[in-house]
Design a protein around this motif. Structure first.
Motif, PDB file in Angstrom:
ATOM      1  N   VAL A  47     -16.733 -59.315  -0.568  1.00 47.37           N
ATOM      2  CA  VAL A  47     -16.945 -60.682  -1.027  1.00 47.37           C
ATOM      3  C   VAL A  47     -17.959 -61.307  -0.078  1.00 47.37           C
ATOM      4  O   VAL A  47     -17.771 -61.286   1.146  1.00 47.37           O
ATOM      5  CB  VAL A  47     -15.634 -61.489  -1.045  1.00 47.37           C
ATOM      6  CG1 VAL A  47     -15.914 -62.983  -1.122  1.00 47.37           C
ATOM      7  CG2 VAL A  47     -14.777 -61.080  -2.225  1.00 47.37           C
ATOM      8  N   ILE A  67     -18.823 -62.484  -5.604  1.00 44.74           N
ATOM      9  CA  ILE A  67     -17.922 -61.389  -5.974  1.00 44.74           C
ATOM     10  C   ILE A  67     -18.657 -60.252  -6.679  1.00 44.74           C
ATOM     11  O   ILE A  67     -18.430 -59.081  -6.369  1.00 44.74           O
ATOM     12  CB  ILE A  67     -16.779 -61.913  -6.868  1.00 44.74           C
ATOM     13  CG1 ILE A  67     -15.909 -62.909  -6.087  1.00 44.74           C
ATOM     14  CG2 ILE A  67     -15.921 -60.756  -7.394  1.00 44.74           C
ATOM     15  CD1 ILE A  67     -14.890 -63.645  -6.934  1.00 44.74           C
ATOM     16  N   GLU A  98      -3.182 -64.967  -8.575  1.00 48.40           N
ATOM     17  CA  GLU A  98      -3.219 -66.275  -7.916  1.00 48.40           C
ATOM     18  C   GLU A  98      -3.006 -67.387  -8.927  1.00 48.40           C
ATOM     19  O   GLU A  98      -3.207 -67.207 -10.137  1.00 48.40           O
ATOM     20  CB  GLU A  98      -4.540 -66.473  -7.163  1.00 48.40           C
ATOM     21  CG  GLU A  98      -5.783 -66.562  -8.036  1.00 48.40           C
ATOM     22  CD  GLU A  98      -6.414 -65.209  -8.311  1.00 48.40           C
ATOM     23  OE1 GLU A  98      -7.660 -65.134  -8.288  1.00 48.40           O
ATOM     24  OE2 GLU A  98      -5.668 -64.238  -8.571  1.00 48.40           O
ATOM     25  N   PHE A 147      -5.649 -70.602  -2.262  1.00 46.69           N
ATOM     26  CA  PHE A 147      -6.808 -69.749  -2.449  1.00 46.69           C
ATOM     27  C   PHE A 147      -6.741 -68.971  -3.754  1.00 46.69           C
ATOM     28  O   PHE A 147      -5.667 -68.678  -4.280  1.00 46.69           O
ATOM     29  CB  PHE A 147      -6.935 -68.772  -1.275  1.00 46.69           C
ATOM     30  CG  PHE A 147      -7.065 -69.453   0.062  1.00 46.69           C
ATOM     31  CD1 PHE A 147      -8.198 -70.188   0.371  1.00 46.69           C
ATOM     32  CD2 PHE A 147      -6.052 -69.365   0.999  1.00 46.69           C
ATOM     33  CE1 PHE A 147      -8.316 -70.819   1.590  1.00 46.69           C
ATOM     34  CE2 PHE A 147      -6.161 -69.996   2.235  1.00 46.69           C
ATOM     35  CZ  PHE A 147      -7.296 -70.729   2.532  1.00 46.69           C
ATOM     36  N   ASN A 205      -9.956 -57.732  -6.162  1.00 48.99           N
ATOM     37  CA  ASN A 205      -8.991 -58.659  -6.764  1.00 48.99           C
ATOM     38  C   ASN A 205      -7.578 -58.476  -6.228  1.00 48.99           C
ATOM     39  O   ASN A 205      -6.726 -59.347  -6.426  1.00 48.99           O
ATOM     40  CB  ASN A 205      -8.926 -58.455  -8.283  1.00 48.99           C
ATOM     41  CG  ASN A 205     -10.226 -58.759  -8.982  1.00 48.99           C
ATOM     42  OD1 ASN A 205     -10.935 -59.698  -8.629  1.00 48.99           O
ATOM     43  ND2 ASN A 205     -10.563 -57.951  -9.976  1.00 48.99           N
ATOM     44  N   TYR A 246      -7.600 -62.975  -3.199  1.00 50.11           N
ATOM     45  CA  TYR A 246      -8.517 -63.867  -2.469  1.00 50.11           C
ATOM     46  C   TYR A 246      -7.804 -64.765  -1.462  1.00 50.11           C
ATOM     47  O   TYR A 246      -8.325 -65.819  -1.097  1.00 50.11           O
ATOM     48  CB  TYR A 246      -9.351 -64.685  -3.465  1.00 50.11           C
ATOM     49  CG  TYR A 246     -10.136 -63.779  -4.379  1.00 50.11           C
ATOM     50  CD1 TYR A 246     -11.382 -63.305  -4.007  1.00 50.11           C
ATOM     51  CD2 TYR A 246      -9.601 -63.348  -5.595  1.00 50.11           C
ATOM     52  CE1 TYR A 246     -12.085 -62.423  -4.826  1.00 50.11           C
ATOM     53  CE2 TYR A 246     -10.297 -62.467  -6.418  1.00 50.11           C
ATOM     54  CZ  TYR A 246     -11.538 -62.012  -6.026  1.00 50.11           C
ATOM     55  OH  TYR A 246     -12.230 -61.147  -6.823  1.00 50.11           O
ATOM     56  N   PRO A 298     -12.016 -68.562  -2.441  1.00 52.41           N
ATOM     57  CA  PRO A 298     -11.430 -67.513  -1.593  1.00 52.41           C
ATOM     58  C   PRO A 298     -11.128 -67.998  -0.179  1.00 52.41           C
ATOM     59  O   PRO A 298     -11.787 -68.914   0.348  1.00 52.41           O
ATOM     60  CB  PRO A 298     -12.526 -66.432  -1.570  1.00 52.41           C
ATOM     61  CG  PRO A 298     -13.419 -66.742  -2.726  1.00 52.41           C
ATOM     62  CD  PRO A 298     -13.378 -68.226  -2.889  1.00 52.41           C
ATOM     63  N   TYR A 299     -10.136 -67.376   0.412  1.00 53.16           N
ATOM     64  CA  TYR A 299      -9.862 -67.561   1.836  1.00 53.16           C
ATOM     65  C   TYR A 299     -11.148 -67.253   2.608  1.00 53.16           C
ATOM     66  O   TYR A 299     -11.775 -66.212   2.373  1.00 53.16           O
ATOM     67  CB  TYR A 299      -8.734 -66.623   2.243  1.00 53.16           C
ATOM     68  CG  TYR A 299      -8.449 -66.529   3.719  1.00 53.16           C
ATOM     69  CD1 TYR A 299      -8.177 -67.649   4.490  1.00 53.16           C
ATOM     70  CD2 TYR A 299      -8.432 -65.274   4.354  1.00 53.16           C
ATOM     71  CE1 TYR A 299      -7.906 -67.550   5.844  1.00 53.16           C
ATOM     72  CE2 TYR A 299      -8.159 -65.156   5.701  1.00 53.16           C
ATOM     73  CZ  TYR A 299      -7.898 -66.302   6.437  1.00 53.16           C
ATOM     74  OH  TYR A 299      -7.633 -66.196   7.787  1.00 53.16           O
ATOM     75  N   TYR A 351     -11.613 -63.742   3.862  1.00 54.11           N
ATOM     76  CA  TYR A 351     -11.099 -62.706   2.957  1.00 54.11           C
ATOM     77  C   TYR A 351     -11.808 -61.380   3.177  1.00 54.11           C
ATOM     78  O   TYR A 351     -11.177 -60.322   3.188  1.00 54.11           O
ATOM     79  CB  TYR A 351     -11.268 -63.165   1.512  1.00 54.11           C
ATOM     80  CG  TYR A 351     -10.605 -62.281   0.478  1.00 54.11           C
ATOM     81  CD1 TYR A 351      -9.218 -62.141   0.443  1.00 54.11           C
ATOM     82  CD2 TYR A 351     -11.364 -61.613  -0.476  1.00 54.11           C
ATOM     83  CE1 TYR A 351      -8.602 -61.350  -0.519  1.00 54.11           C
ATOM     84  CE2 TYR A 351     -10.754 -60.816  -1.439  1.00 54.11           C
ATOM     85  CZ  TYR A 351      -9.375 -60.685  -1.461  1.00 54.11           C
ATOM     86  OH  TYR A 351      -8.770 -59.886  -2.402  1.00 54.11           O
ATOM     87  N   GLN A 352     -13.113 -61.429   3.370  1.00 56.34           N
ATOM     88  CA  GLN A 352     -13.858 -60.197   3.625  1.00 56.34           C
ATOM     89  C   GLN A 352     -13.425 -59.543   4.926  1.00 56.34           C
ATOM     90  O   GLN A 352     -13.095 -58.353   4.971  1.00 56.34           O
ATOM     91  CB  GLN A 352     -15.373 -60.475   3.650  1.00 56.34           C
ATOM     92  CG  GLN A 352     -16.222 -59.322   4.168  1.00 56.34           C
ATOM     93  CD  GLN A 352     -16.007 -58.033   3.396  1.00 56.34           C
ATOM     94  OE1 GLN A 352     -15.876 -58.048   2.174  1.00 56.34           O
ATOM     95  NE2 GLN A 352     -15.959 -56.916   4.089  1.00 56.34           N
ATOM     96  N   TYR A 364      -9.770 -66.796  -6.803  1.00 52.80           N
ATOM     97  CA  TYR A 364     -11.109 -66.241  -7.009  1.00 52.80           C
ATOM     98  C   TYR A 364     -12.203 -67.302  -6.989  1.00 52.80           C
ATOM     99  O   TYR A 364     -13.346 -67.017  -6.632  1.00 52.80           O
ATOM    100  CB  TYR A 364     -11.158 -65.440  -8.308  1.00 52.80           C
ATOM    101  CG  TYR A 364     -11.164 -66.254  -9.580  1.00 52.80           C
ATOM    102  CD1 TYR A 364     -12.332 -66.432 -10.309  1.00 52.80           C
ATOM    103  CD2 TYR A 364      -9.987 -66.825 -10.072  1.00 52.80           C
ATOM    104  CE1 TYR A 364     -12.342 -67.174 -11.480  1.00 52.80           C
ATOM    105  CE2 TYR A 364      -9.988 -67.556 -11.226  1.00 52.80           C
ATOM    106  CZ  TYR A 364     -11.160 -67.735 -11.939  1.00 52.80           C
ATOM    107  OH  TYR A 364     -11.148 -68.470 -13.093  1.00 52.80           O
TER     108      TYR A 364
END
Length: 248
Positions: free
Chosen positions: A160, A228, A86, A176, A119, A123, A181-182, A185-186, A178
């Motif tokens: 996450v 994280i 990213e 987005f 990773n 993210y 994060p979006y 994301y999870q 680390y």
């Protein structure tokens, strides 16, 4: 990591009597033999000093010293199997396939633990291209170790847990990474990565262990101010989850 470089690398690509039985399903047990060397590949969560890798070694040494098992920590911070980075990351993320051949030449191992994913989506938002890249990364790894006669145990990526931090910028940024994060994301990326790992079928795979689900169930104890990296309780839970899959 450029697309050409990534594509090139991808395509060129414990029990009685001194044994250990892995997995809790009697019909699907896996045997670890006395004296085996088990290396653990992964990102910063695996690389954590005194984390789950060391806890596994301590557990075996304390409870089953006759097995003489050795756990090696081959984790590397920030690493991926997708070769993506990213914008906000300080420099290109390490890419497993740029060091895997050297690791396998340097040390003879019998089994590899494999824990990647957190990773690998950098993210951001989900996409079929991303899921395909993650899947290709896993099978590239499996084909490489097949050539060496090594077996593997796949761990699902840990979650996450954004509830561990209060950061309003997570919800508004579109760039987005680390640090931001979006927000889903999870749910939309790591959950899919988990399903991909659990669905993998390959002759090198001895077993698959889900660490994502138990970490989510106990997230209030396993994550403090870092969404994280699990804390010591989290690493102990990862260790316990693995040990629970052992029949001794």
């Amino acid at each position: 990591m450029g697309i050409k470089r990534r594509t090139f690398i991808q395509t060129s690509a414990m029990a009685a009597m001194g044994t250990l039985l892995w997995n809790c399903n009697d019909a699907d047990k896996i045997l670890l033999k006395k004296g085996q060397t088990i290396a653990c590949l992964g990102d910063s969560i695996t690389a954590t000093p005194n984390g789950y890798v060391q806890m596994l070694q301590d557990y075996v040494d304390t409870n089953h010293p006759d097995l003489e098992l050795t756990f090696l920590n081959w984790g590397k911070s920030s690493e991926t199997i997708t070769g993506l980075t990213e914008k906000e990351h300080p420099g290109p993320r390490p890419y497993l396939f740029e060091r895997l051949d050297g690791l396998l030449k340097s040390t003879q191992v019998d089994i590899l633990f494999f824990c990647y994913g957190i990773n690998c989506g950098i993210y951001g938002k989900p996409s079929q291209t991303l899921f395909d890249s993650y899947t290709i990364g896993i099978y590239t790894f499996l084909e490489k170790i097949k050539q060496k006669g090594i077996k593997t145990i796949l761990l699902t990526p840990p979650p996450v847990v954004l509830e561990a931090v209060n950061d309003d910028s997570v919800a508004v940024t579109t760039d987005f990474g680390y640090q931001h994060p979006y927000p889903k994301y999870q749910e939309e990326v790591l959950q899919e990565f988990r399903e991909i790992v659990l669905a993998i079928s390959h002759e090198t795979v001895l077993g698959k262990i889900d660490i994502q689900a138990p970490l989510l169930r106990h997230k209030n104890k396993c994550y403090l101010d870092d969404p994280i990296h699990p804390n010591k309780n989290g690493h102990q839970l990862i260790t316990n989850t693995i040990v629970e899959n052992l029949t001794i």
